[in-house]
Design an enzyme around this catalytic site. Structure first.
Site, short mmCIF file in Angstrom:
data_model
loop_
_atom_site.label_atom_id
_atom_site.label_comp_id
_atom_site.label_asym_id
_atom_site.label_seq_id
_atom_site.Cartn_x
_atom_site.Cartn_y
_atom_site.Cartn_z
N PHE A 1 0.81 -1.22 0.00
CA PHE A 1 0.00 0.00 0.00
C PHE A 1 0.84 1.27 0.00
O PHE A 1 0.33 2.34 -0.35
CB PHE A 1 -0.93 0.02 1.24
CG PHE A 1 -0.22 0.47 2.50
CD1 PHE A 1 -0.07 1.83 2.79
CD2 PHE A 1 0.32 -0.44 3.39
CE1 PHE A 1 0.60 2.25 3.93
CE2 PHE A 1 0.99 -0.03 4.53
CZ PHE A 1 1.13 1.32 4.80
N GLU B 1 -4.98 -3.88 -2.01
CA GLU B 1 -6.43 -3.67 -1.92
C GLU B 1 -6.75 -2.43 -1.07
O GLU B 1 -7.89 -1.99 -1.02
CB GLU B 1 -7.11 -4.92 -1.35
CG GLU B 1 -6.82 -5.24 0.10
CD GLU B 1 -5.49 -5.98 0.33
OE1 GLU B 1 -4.54 -5.78 -0.46
OE2 GLU B 1 -5.40 -6.72 1.32
N CYS C 1 9.53 1.86 3.21
CA CYS C 1 10.43 0.75 3.55
C CYS C 1 11.84 1.26 3.70
O CYS C 1 12.70 0.60 4.25
CB CYS C 1 10.37 -0.33 2.48
SG CYS C 1 11.15 0.18 0.95
N GLU D 1 8.90 -3.95 12.97
CA GLU D 1 8.81 -2.84 12.02
C GLU D 1 7.56 -2.04 12.39
O GLU D 1 6.44 -2.55 12.26
CB GLU D 1 8.70 -3.38 10.59
CG GLU D 1 8.69 -2.28 9.55
CD GLU D 1 8.58 -2.79 8.11
OE1 GLU D 1 8.07 -3.90 7.91
OE2 GLU D 1 9.02 -2.06 7.20
P1 NAD Z 1 1.68 -6.62 3.05
O1 NAD Z 1 2.71 -7.66 3.06
O2 NAD Z 1 0.62 -6.65 4.09
O3 NAD Z 1 0.89 -6.64 1.65
C1 NAD Z 1 1.58 -6.77 0.42
C2 NAD Z 1 0.69 -7.53 -0.56
O4 NAD Z 1 0.45 -8.84 -0.05
C3 NAD Z 1 -0.66 -6.87 -0.78
O5 NAD Z 1 -0.96 -6.89 -2.17
C4 NAD Z 1 -1.62 -7.74 0.02
O6 NAD Z 1 -2.88 -7.85 -0.59
C5 NAD Z 1 -0.95 -9.10 0.05
N1 NAD Z 1 -1.19 -9.83 1.32
C6 NAD Z 1 -1.42 -9.29 2.55
N2 NAD Z 1 -1.59 -10.27 3.46
C7 NAD Z 1 -1.46 -11.45 2.80
C8 NAD Z 1 -1.52 -12.81 3.19
N3 NAD Z 1 -1.76 -13.16 4.45
N4 NAD Z 1 -1.34 -13.77 2.26
C9 NAD Z 1 -1.10 -13.44 0.96
N5 NAD Z 1 -1.05 -12.14 0.54
C10 NAD Z 1 -1.22 -11.16 1.44
O7 NAD Z 1 2.46 -5.21 3.03
P2 NAD Z 1 1.83 -3.75 3.16
O8 NAD Z 1 1.37 -3.54 4.56
O9 NAD Z 1 0.90 -3.46 2.06
O10 NAD Z 1 3.16 -2.87 2.91
C11 NAD Z 1 4.07 -2.55 3.92
C12 NAD Z 1 5.24 -3.51 3.96
O11 NAD Z 1 5.90 -3.53 2.72
C13 NAD Z 1 6.32 -3.11 4.97
O12 NAD Z 1 6.79 -4.26 5.61
C14 NAD Z 1 7.40 -2.48 4.10
O13 NAD Z 1 8.70 -2.52 4.67
C15 NAD Z 1 7.31 -3.34 2.90
N6 NAD Z 1 7.88 -2.69 1.72
C16 NAD Z 1 9.08 -3.14 1.28
C17 NAD Z 1 9.68 -2.53 0.19
C18 NAD Z 1 11.00 -3.01 -0.32
O14 NAD Z 1 11.37 -2.66 -1.43
N7 NAD Z 1 11.76 -3.79 0.43
C19 NAD Z 1 9.04 -1.46 -0.44
C20 NAD Z 1 7.80 -1.04 0.04
C21 NAD Z 1 7.22 -1.67 1.12
#
Ligand code: NAD
Length: 501
Positions: free
Chosen positions: A154, A181, A286, A386
Site C-alpha cells: 500500500f 487492496e 520501507c 517494524e
Molecule cells: P503486506 O505484506 O501486508 O501486503 C503486500 C501484498 O500482499 C498486498 O498486495 C496484500 O494484498 C498481500 N497480502 C497481505 N496479506 C497477505 C496474506 N496473508 N497472504 C497473501 N497475501 C497477502 O504489506 P503492506 O502492509 O501493504 O506494505 C508494507 C510492507 O511492505 C512493509 O513491511 C514495508 O517494509 C514493505 N515494503 C518493502 C519494500 C522493499 O522494497 N523492500 C518497499 C515497500 C514496502
C-alpha cells in the site's frame, strides 16, 4: 443506498475494464477523512484464471513484437504520466494519505523506471564470442519468459507497480498485476494510461484481492515469474509457495533501517535529513530511518533532534504545509499506538509523544505525530518490530564498530545511512555493513533505475532485484546458441562425434 453511489474498481482482463462478479468487496477509505472513495472487488478464481489465460494468449504475439515498438510505447507512456502528474498525485493522496509533494515523488520515482523501460534497446542485449572454434560462434539470446505477475504493497501505490509491469512488458513478457487492496485507485489510473500509450489487449491484466488472489498467483501453472513487494511475513510465504510451484521469484520485504550519526557530521544537515527520513510519509516507507544511532559526542544532539521533530506539521496530505499525513488505516493506527504503549511499558524514555494529535477539520483522520524514544534496548518490541509509523528509536554507540555490529545483528538489511565528514569512516561503513542500500550523507538512498533496488538478509528473497540491469535478467531466459555455418565450396570434414569442436 449509499453503496450504489460509490464507484467500483474494475478488473482489467483482455484489454477490457470489467465489473467483478464477486460477492466479496472492500472499501477504499480516505485516511484523513474516512470518506469511502471506492469499493474494490476480491476477484473470483474464474476471473483470476481468465486474466492469466488472456496474458498467456497475448504472449504468443507480444514476445515477437520488435524491440523498437515496445520501447516507443513506454516513451509515450512516460509522456502521459507527466501530463497527468497532478491528477495522479491528488488521487494518491486521497486514498493513501501522504502529502501531495510525497505523492508526486511516488509517481516520479515510478516514472523514472518507465523512462528506463523506454531505453530497452540498450538493455536487452545478448553476448557474442566469435570463433570459439574454427568457424564457430557462440552467442546468447535474452528471451522473455511468459506470463509474469506482480503483487504490490500500500505504501507506494504508484512507484512499486511501475517497478514491475513496465520492465516485464518491455522485455517481451505479459503481466498480471495484483495491487494493494488498500489503495488501488492511482494504480488503476496508471494502468489506464498504459493502455492509452498502446499496450495491447491481454499484455497487461489486473486482478484485485487479498490472500486468495495472491495464493492463486503463487500456484498458477501458467505464471512463470512473481515479483513481490511487501512485508517479510507475506513475502516469505509468497517466495516459498511460488518457488514450490517452479516459478522465478523476487521478494522485496520489510525493514528496520538504522542511520549512524558520527560526531564529525554536519549537524544541521544531519538533523534535517533524519527528521525527514524518520517522520516523512508518516514513517510508512520501507526506506524510512526508524532507528538512529548517535555515536560518541553526537549523543548530545538528542534535544536538538526532538526540537526539530516538534516543528513538523501533522495534517491531511492535501493541505499546504503538511509534513506528516495520516497513516493508512484505523488498524495501522491501533498497531502503532500499541507499539508506543509497549515502548513505555518496557522502559524506554518517550521524549516526544505523538499519540492523539489534534488536527482541526480532520478529526476523524488516522493521525499520529512524530514520536521519539531514547534509552531503547534491542529486546524491546519497538526495536524488534517494524513499526511503519512516525516513531523514531534513538540508540547510542561508543564508536563506529559498535554501531556497525548493532546493524549487522538486526535481522533486516534493507537500507541504512551514515552521516559523517570522514571519507575513511564512510568507506569502512560501506565495506562492512550487511545491508542492501547504503547512504552516505543521504538518508533515503533508493537507487535510480540505472541501478537495481536490492536488499539483504530478512529484507529480500531471490537473487535479482527489481528494475535496473538485474531485472532484465529476471524477466528473461538466457538461451546460448553455438553456430557453425558451412560455405557452399568448403570441403566437408570427417563426421565429428567427439564433444570437442
Ligand atoms: P503486506 O505484506 O501486508 O501486503 C503486500 C501484498 O500482499 C498486498 O498486495 C496484500 O494484498 C498481500 N497480502 C497481505 N496479506 C497477505 C496474506 N496473508 N497472504 C497473501 N497475501 C497477502 O504489506 P503492506 O502492509 O501493504 O506494505 C508494507 C510492507 O511492505 C512493509 O513491511 C514495508 O517494509 C514493505 N515494503 C518493502 C519494500 C522493499 O522494497 N523492500 C518497499 C515497500 C514496502
Amino acid at each position: 443506498m449509499t453503496a450504489i453511489q460509490v464507484p467500483t474498481i474494475k478488473l482489467l482482463i483482455d484489454g477490457q475494464f470489467i465489473e467483478s462478479k464477486t460477492d466479496q468487496w472492500r472499501e477504499v477509505i480516505n485516511p484523513a477523512t474516512q470518506e469511502v472513495l471506492a469499493r474494490v472487488p476480491f476477484a473470483t478464481t474464474e476471473e483470476i484464471n481468465a486474466a492469466v489465460a488472456s496474458a498467456k494468449t497475448a504472449f504468443k504475439t507480444w514476445r515477437k513484437t520488435p524491440i523498437g515498438t515496445r520501447a516507443r510505447i513506454f516513451l509515450k507512456y512516460q509522456q502521459l504520466i507527466r501530463e497527468n502528474m497532478s491528477e495522479l498525485a491528488a488521487l494518491l493522496t486521497a486514498e493513501q494519505g501522504k502529502t501531495l509533494a510525497d505523492a508526486e515523488g511516488d509517481v516520479f520515482r515510478g516514472l523514472e523506471v518507465v523512462e528506463h523501460a523506454a531505453s530497452i534497446g540498450n538493455l536487452q542485449l545478448g553476448e557474442l564470442a566469435n570463433n570459439v572454434a574454427n568457424g564457430v560462434d557462440t552467442y546468447t539470446l535474452l528471451q522473455p519468459i511468459g506470463v509474469c505477475a506482480g503483487i504490490t504493497p500500500f505504501n507506494f501505490p504508484a512507484m512499486i507497480p511501475l517497478w514491475m509491469f513496465p520492465m516485464a512488458i518491455v522485455t517481451g513478457n505479459t503481466f498480471v498485476l495484483k495491487p494493494s487492496e488498500q489503495d488501488p485507485m492511482v494504480t488503476m489510473r496508471l494502468v489506464e494510461l498504459a493502455l492509452e500509450a498502446g499496450i495491447p489487449a491481454g499484455v497487461l491484466n489486473v486482478i484485485h484481492g487479498g490472500p486468495d488472489a495472491v495464493n492463486g498467483i503463487c500456484d498458477h501453472p501458467d505464471i512463470k515469474a512473481v515479483s513481490f513487494v511487501g512485508s517479510t511475513y507475506v513475502g516469505t510465504h509468497v517466495y516459498n509457495r511460488s518457488s514450490l510451484a517452479g516459478k522465478r521469484v523476487q521478494c522485496m520485504m520489510g525493514a528496520k533501517n538504522h542511520g549512524i550519526v558520527m560526531p564529525d557530521a554536519n549537524k544541521e544537515q544531519t538533523l534535517n535529513a533524519i527528521t525527514g527520513a524518520a517522520f516523512g510519509a508518516a514513517g510508512q516507507r520501507c526506506m524510512a530511518l526508524p532507528v538512529v544511532v548517535l555515536v560518541g559526542e553526537a549523543q548530545s544532539w538528542l534535544p536538538d533532534l526532538i526540537e526539530k521533530a516538534k516543528t513538523l506539521k501533522v495534517n491531511a496530505g492535501c493541505q499546504e504545509g503538511t509534513d506528516v499525513g495520516p497513516v493508512i488505516s484505523k488498524q495501522a493506527l491501533a498497531r502503532i499506538t500499541d507499539l508506543i504503549d509497549s515502548g513505555i511499558k518496557e522502559g524506554a524514555t518517550c521524549d516526544l509523544d505523538g499519540r492523539n494529535p489534534q488536527v482541526p477539520g480532520f478529526e476523524q483522520g488516522n493521525f499520529i505525530g512524530p514520536t521519539i524514544f531514547s534509552n531503547v534496548s534491542t529486546d524491546m518490541r519497538i526495536y524488534k518490530e517494524e513499526i511503519f509509523g512516525p516513531v523514531l528509536c534513538v540508540m547510542q554507540a561508543d564508536n563506529i564498530e559498535q554501531a556497525i555490529e548493532l546493524i549487522n545483528d538486526n535481522p533486516n538489511g534493507n537500507g541504512t545511512a551514515i552521516f559523517t565528514r570522514s571519507g575513511a569512516t564512510a568507506r569502512r561503513f560501506q565495506e562492512d555493513i550487511d545491508v542492501g542500500q547504503v547512504g552516505i550523507n543521504v538518508p533515503i538512498p533508493v537507487p535510480v533505475p540505472i541501478f537495481s533496488f536490492t536488499g539483504s538478509r530478512a529484507s529480500k528473497l531471490g537473487d535479482l532485484g527489481p528494475y535496473g540491469k538485474q531485472v532484465v535478467q529476471f524477466y528473461t531466459q538466457t538461451k546460448t546458441v553455438t553456430a557453425r555455418w558451412f560455405d557452399e565450396n568448403e570441403e566437408v570434414g570427417a563426421l565429428n562425434t567427439t564433444i570437442s569442436l
